[in-house]
Design an enzyme around this catalytic site. Structure first.
Site, PDB file in Angstrom:
ATOM      1  N   GLU A 129      -9.754   5.281   3.335  1.00 24.40           N
ATOM      2  CA  GLU A 129     -10.688   5.342   4.541  1.00 24.40           C
ATOM      3  C   GLU A 129      -9.789   5.722   5.945  1.00 24.40           C
ATOM      4  O   GLU A 129     -10.238   6.350   6.715  1.00 24.40           O
ATOM      5  CB  GLU A 129     -11.552   4.201   4.766  1.00 24.40           C
ATOM      6  N   ARG A 166      -1.775   1.864  -7.369  1.00 26.24           N
ATOM      7  CA  ARG A 166      -2.569   1.974  -5.746  1.00 26.24           C
ATOM      8  C   ARG A 166      -2.025   1.105  -4.873  1.00 26.24           C
ATOM      9  O   ARG A 166      -1.941   1.093  -3.675  1.00 26.24           O
ATOM     10  CB  ARG A 166      -4.215   1.913  -5.993  1.00 26.24           C
ATOM     11  N   ASN A 182     -10.201   9.709  -4.905  1.00 25.58           N
ATOM     12  CA  ASN A 182     -10.622  10.784  -4.484  1.00 25.58           C
ATOM     13  C   ASN A 182      -9.804  12.033  -5.069  1.00 25.58           C
ATOM     14  O   ASN A 182      -8.661  12.215  -5.151  1.00 25.58           O
ATOM     15  CB  ASN A 182      -9.917  10.998  -2.745  1.00 25.58           C
ATOM     16  N   GLU A 207      -7.601  15.182  -3.213  1.00 23.68           N
ATOM     17  CA  GLU A 207      -6.278  15.264  -2.872  1.00 23.68           C
ATOM     18  C   GLU A 207      -5.326  15.950  -3.797  1.00 23.68           C
ATOM     19  O   GLU A 207      -4.551  16.777  -3.711  1.00 23.68           O
ATOM     20  CB  GLU A 207      -5.911  13.627  -2.607  1.00 23.68           C
TER      21      GLU A 207
END
Length: 432
Positions: free
Chosen positions: A70, A281, A348, A351
């Site tokens: 975000e 992540r 996402n 990307e």
């Protein structure tokens, strides 16, 4: 006769009371997070609405982005806001240390970086939110994606801070959860002066809960520029992996690395010198991931290690470097998508697609339904480690197929004017 549900105002007051009563337990939670490296000791007070930083003079817009994805998505919008108003300051809050670390690095390279103040967002306790708002006195505020905190939203309304929800998303699961308290959901969403949904599907879910004053300008993540990559660092990575069949498991979550290792074992039967690159992540998990793989010691990028010719895995537990790996490794699996406890939603896909990678994902992609639909069958959906291994092996065994998959995946272009349009709307809400 069925009992009538309590009025929305009563539910809102009950929510506030519960948060107030839970405040001591939340302080203990913060201390536990601190012990696990999920908070910063010198800034823990920010989570209770306290700060030692002064409010700058002039117009101040508060933007909240929970985590890394975000935060990255709104940087182009901040750039447009700063260009439109040379005196503007932005208060940017996040909820994670990883997002804060990434912003520390990204903002240094921006001419307007000195006009951005980072703080950790206070937890949703009325007293803590009140302290925060009294100190910063924002001229307008915008929450990003699915950050719906009833006490925070109510406090902005009560103090007269115009409030927006940008790049708004709502999964089916979240919609169903809010439906259990429909009055509270409707009251909360009514407090927004503007909701900018990222897709028609998200807009429909929000409307089902009572949202109004909404349009669907598009997805800021799709409008973002390609992830950056330092040329010298990229050359070093390419050199470290050259001459070997290689694939990348990107943005993996807890437990997913075990499945990646199972796929690696199958692929290795056909490609004995295979290198599997894992970019978790959450980089702080790097040591645990390396220890859990079957071939210790596993080289970790966070420690400056590169893979030798006999290393099976390379754990790249650094932050903000996916732009490097999406360029260096042509075969990419997108994590947080294979079935497992506490996982699911995906990440996402735009990307890696922008950088021309051949892409696969597990079936759990609810957080990015629109993006996956847009990319269509250019992304392979693999149900388990066996299917993932078959996909990787097929590309490694057939260079022409790999080249075709990469051409189909990219380049992907979003709406380059979207950040500017949203920036203009937020500045107008702040009185400019």
């Amino acid at each position: 006769e069925a009992a009538c549900p309590p009025p929305a105002g009563g539910l809102s007051r009950l929510w506030a009371l519960l948060a107030t009563l839970l405040a001591p337990a939340l302080i203990l939670l913060l201390r536990r997070r601190l012990a696990r490296g999920k908070e910063r000791r010198d800034r823990l007070r920010e989570r209770m609405g306290l700060t030692g930083r002064p409010r700058p003079a002039g117009r101040l817009i508060w933007l909240h982005a929970a985590s890394v994805g975000e935060s990255l998505s709104i940087l182009p919008m901040i750039d447009r806001m700063m260009a439109r108003d040379a005196g503007l300051h932005v208060l940017l809050t996040t909820a994670t240390v990883n997002a804060a670390d990434l912003l520390d690095r990204r903002l240094v390279g921006e001419a307007w970086g000195g006009r951005v103040i980072h703080q950790f967002v206070p937890l949703d306790v009325p007293r803590w939110i009140g302290r925060f708002l009294r100190h910063w006195r924002p001229d307008a505020a915008a929450l990003t994606e699915s950050e719906l905190w009833p006490n925070l939203i109510e406090a902005c309304h009560r103090t007269g801070v115009p409030l927006a929800l940008i790049n708004a998303r709502l999964s089916d699961r979240s919609r169903d959860g809010w439906r259990r308290v429909p009055g509270l959901a409707r009251r909360m969403l009514s407090r927004f002066g503007w909701i900018a949904a990222r897709s028609a599907e998200d807009a429909a879910r929000l409307r089902a809960l009572g949202a109004t004053r909404m349009d669907v300008p598009g997805d800021l993540k799709e409008a973002a520029a390609p992830l950056p990559a330092d040329p010298a660092q990229l050359a070093g990575i390419v050199d470290a992996i050259s001459g070997r069949p290689v694939w990348l498991a990107a943005s993996t979550h807890d437990g997913e690395e075990e499945l990646i290792a199972q796929a690696d074992q199958v692929i290795r039967a056909r490609h004995p010198d295979l290198l599997t690159v894992i970019v978790p992540r959450h980089p702080e998990r790097g040591a645990a991931i390396a220890a859990g793989l079957e071939t210790p010691p596993v080289p970790r990028r966070a420690l400056g290690a590169t893979p030798g010719p006999t290393d099976r895995f390379w754990v790249c537990d650094t932050l903000g470097e996916l732009g490097l790996f999406y360029r260096a490794v042509p075969i990419v699996f997108i994590g947080n998508s294979l079935p497992g406890p506490g996982r699911g939603g995906g990440h996402n896909p735009m990307e890696p697609a922008r950088l021309g990678a051949a892409l696969a994902s597990g079936p759990l992609t609810d957080n990015f339904t629109e993006a996956f639909a847009r990319l269509g069958d250019t992304i392979a959906i693999v149900a388990d480690p066996a299917a993932l291994a078959e996909w990787v092996d097929g590309l490694l065994s057939d260079p022409a197929r790999l080249a075709q998959s990469r051409r189909r995946a990219g380049p992907v272009e979003g709406d380059p004017d979207l950040p500017d349009r949203i920036a203009a709307r937020l500045l107008a809400m702040a009185g400019g």
